[in-house]
Design a protein around this motif. Structure first.
Motif: not given
Ligand code: ZN
Length: 382
Positions: A258-265, A267-279
């Motif tokens: 997935s290639v996206d602008g750095a605003d998706w790294g 806080a977004w990655h830490a609080h949304v994507l990573a916890p969701a993939l783990a869940t």
């Protein structure tokens, strides 16, 4: 504002030490483990179809192709870029009895209230140019196709079945999971989703919501088929995409990136994507690789934003029109502008220290400027 003297070359850059840049010799190092024993690379990115691309979007799209081309070359794998064209972006907002309802870009195109070419042609022109330049093929995937993909619907069902686990991840402020249906008769969608109920059944998800004109209705999403339509808001869609890309490792024997602008790294990655993939129980080894491209910053250090420009006009960072509108950029500078940006982003994708930083809009202006004629400068100093 006084005119800046023309600069024949890009200014000398200084690179502050950045952790991830020290770990890698080449940005493709970040893909290496995930690509082992895989047969292809699939590089995905997305953009809302909310008008003509501005220079930040141009930079992101060209960076996506540059990352893909570099990885294809280094890893020697056939590569495809998948561009998710988000025509579910809101295009119309209506207030009725104190509630806000929206219709999407796609709906207004379907009913003839928006011209498809207005919304899509700028992106198509950019994608065609980038594909030809990078020799990487691409697929243009509308949201209607995306929301019906079997892994995307499997993720929808998983989230609908465990709403309590996902509320704080996708909606930390109010706990409302926004998987919205639209009225089957007039396509109005309740923006707040506060009267929405999401019910997971056997192989289906039911979405019940009110229309201010036609009353309550039920949209049923068939998890293994293509019946039904729903709007996944940004966090839900981001999580579904992570799930989809991890499923592609087996589905396509692919290394999915997935290639996206750095605003998706960050806080977004830490609080949304990573916890969701783990869940969702996805092992870290199957997570998609995320590569973040540099942000283009306005003169105050904020992310360059077309909506802020539309709202504040010339008061917004004193930017020339060419930076906010791809068509104006190409009218004034021709494909030379894309060539100049391409040359720059290929350096970013080769060198970690260049990838993991931001660039100001003035830095890019310097790259695009041609010494002979200088409309950007003329316009700014006029
Ligand atoms: Zn209705």
């Amino acid at each position: 504002m006084p005119a800046t003297p023309p600069s024949p070359a890009a200014p000398e850059l200084i690179f502050a030490p950045v952790g991830i840049a020290h770990l890698t010799h080449d940005n493709t190092d970040l893909l290496r483990a995930a690509a082992r024993d895989k047969q292809r690379l699939r590089v995905t990115t997305a953009a809302q179809l909310n008008g003509t691309p501005h220079i930040g979007t141009v930079v992101t799209v060209l960076s996506v192709f540059a990352v893909a081309a570099r990885a294809a070359d280094v890893l020697d794998l056939p590569t495809t870029v998948i561009f998710d064209a988000l025509d579910n972006a809101p295009a119309e907002q209506i207030d009725i009895d104190g509630e806000t309802y929206t219709r999407t870009v796609g709906d207004l195109i379907d009913t003839g209230h928006l011209d498809r070419a207005d919304r899509v042609s700028g992106f198509e022109r950019l994608l065609r140019w980038a594909a030809a330049r990078s020799r990487v093929r691409y697929e243009f995937r509308p949201y209607s196709i995306y929301q019906a993909l079997p892994p995307v619907r499997a993720c929808l069902h998983a989230m609908a079945s465990r709403l309590e686990d996902f509320r704080s991840i996708v909606a930390p402020a109010d706990g409302i999971v926004r998987i919205r249906p639209r009225c089957p008769q007039c396509r109005l969608m309740e923006k707040s989703a506060k009267n929405l109920s999401i019910i997971a059944g056997d192989g289906v998800v039911h979405l019940d919501s009110p229309c201010p004109v036609h009353g309550r209705y039920r949209e049923t999403i068939d998890i293994t088929g293509s019946d039904g339509w729903y709007d996944a808001n940004t966090p839900v869609r981001s999580i579904q995409k992570g799930f989809l890309l991890s499923a592609e490792r087996d589905l396509y024997q692919a290394c999915s990136v997935s290639v996206d602008g750095a605003d998706w790294g960050g806080a977004w990655h830490a609080h949304v994507l990573a916890p969701a993939l783990a869940t969702l129980g996805i092992p870290a080894a199957d997570w998609p690789v995320s590569v973040f491209t540099p942000l283009v910053l306005d003169r105050s250090g904020g992310k360059l934003s077309k909506s802020l420009y539309v709202r504040y006009g010339a008061a917004y960072a004193d930017l020339p029109e060419a930076f906010l509108n791809l068509e104006v950029l190409l009218d004034q500078h021709g494909d030379n502008a894309l060539d100049a940006i391409w040359t720059e982003v290929t350096r970013w994708t080769a060198e970690p220290r260049r990838l993991h930083r931001s660039y100001t809009v003035d830095y890019l202006a310097n790259l695009i400027r041609t010494p002979a004629s200088d409309p950007v400068l003329d316009q700014r100093s006029a």
